[in-house]
Design an enzyme around this catalytic site. Structure first.
Site: not given
Length: 389
Positions: A114, A116, A121, A294, A296, A301
């Site tokens: 899952h 991404k 390089d 979408h 996450k 603080d």
């Protein structure tokens, strides 16, 4: 308990939505000289996917070693012809756990890739929640999905590059592609690029099974002022809920920015079953309405932040391969918080008083959905994976 290893000297740039991310990603691919690793859950062959695929093919044509790893479920509909065109152009393509038509409900089928993650390089990396998919696809006139990624330069590249290569090698061995394991002995560019302190954390099925959840729980347990969490699929376990409630009860401002539009009905209503206890503890909940949420991400603080691919639900925290970066930097936290505050303005607050007066049918729908999800968790063995902090 394993705590994330923080490294100084990084430059980390926040990218908002695919609108900012894809042009920067495409430019980095076009500038690649030696090696590209691109690992994504969804690679959709829409207008955005075609652009990125074309850039990968051009890179392969000029001699760059291009490694594309896509998930067998998330990218189930990737066209076979497009896949063959990539291979013909010299792009090495592997499918993580290729999905085979089956009605069997097995835990193994939910062990998805899952993350991404892109490494170019061994000098630039991208991590976040944004798949290779048109931000506006299937949204009509709505704004793009609310999501984030980061561009990373600096010493943190050593760990990120090693992790990308390790997963590629593992999947290549499983596909009997030994010849694709040979790679340039690139040394990551680890000279200081900025002054930000950050850690790269993953979830896998071996040594890092709970690292992301533990990073969240440690930060929540030590929070003293404010916690803002934006998460697309929010169905935390007992330990995570308890940590948030304890924080709110000791006077910490806890704000949750959650999905307002119905994308997956069972998940949507199951999440809402948790609202009552959270609201009673003084936690503030907003449901994002402007488009699909979408993201996450979290800010704690005004200093601790995380951006990545991991939802706060059983699949992400207990089964899927995920990748997050944690940044401890006031300036970065300020930028991410500003983005979340803007999204909160486009959200609907969930009133405790209004929530308590919802109809019996709505309550029943929420709790039936929740227990269906819990039963599925039990069938798949989630209950055996207890979190200890």
């Amino acid at each position: 308990m394993t705590l994330p290893s923080f490294i100084n000297g990084n430059r980390i740039t926040l990218l908002h939505n695919g609108t900012e991310y894809f042009p920067v990603l495409e430019a980095a691919i076009e500038a690649a000289k030696q090696e590209i690793h691109l690992q994504t859950y969804i690679f959709k062959y829409d207008s955005t996917g075609i652009k990125i695929a074309s850039a990968l093919k051009r890179a392969a044509h000029r001699g760059v070693a291009v490694h594309l790893l896509i998930d067998g479920f998330g990218s189930l509909n990737f066209p076979e012809k497009a896949l063959q065109d990539l291979l013909a152009a010299g792009v090495r393509v592997l499918i993580y756990r290729k999905e085979v038509f089956s009605f069997k409900l097995r835990r193994n089928r939910l062990r998805r890739m899952h993350r991404k993650l892109v490494v170019i390089d061994a000098g630039i990396a991208f991590i976040g929640g944004i798949n290779i998919i048109d931000d506006h696809a299937e949204l009509g006139e709505a704004p793009p999905r609310f999501d984030h990624a980061v561009k990373i330069e600096g010493p943190l590249l050593a760990t990120i590059h090693m992790t990308a290569r390790r997963l590629w090698m593992l999947v290549a061995w499983a596909h009997f592609k030994k010849r694709w394991i040979a790679h340039l002995e690139l040394k990551p560019i680890v000279t200081p690029a900025g002054n930000q302190r950050a850690a790269f954390i993953i979830r896998d099925n071996l040594r890092h099974r709970r690292d992301i959840e533990r990073a969240y729980l440690t930060a929540i347990a030590t929070a003293y002022r404010e916690i803002i969490i934006a998460n697309a699929y929010f169905l935390p376990g007992r330990h995570f809920r308890r940590a948030l409630i304890k924080a709110a009860r000791r006077g910490v401002s806890v704000v949750l920015l959650l999905q307002g539009r119905i994308e997956y009905r069972l998940q949507h209503y199951a999440t809402r079953a948790l609202y009552g206890n959270l609201l009673d503890a003084g936690i503030v909940i907003y449901e994002y309405q402007k488009s699909y949420l979408h993201a996450k991400v979290a800010v704690i603080d005004h200093y601790w932040s995380t951006v990545g691919s991991s939802n706060i639900d059983p699949i992400s925290l207990l089964l899927a391969r995920e990748a997050n970066v944690v940044i401890t930097d006031h300036a970065f936290a300020h930028d991410l918080k500003a983005s979340l505050q803007q999204a909160i303005e486009d959200s609907r607050p969930v009133s405790r008083k209004h929530w308590r007066t919802q109809s019996w049918f709505d309550r029943l729908l929420n709790w039936v959905s929740y227990y269906i999800v819990r039963i599925l968790q039990g069938i798949l063995g989630y209950g055996q994976e207890r979190t200890r902090v």
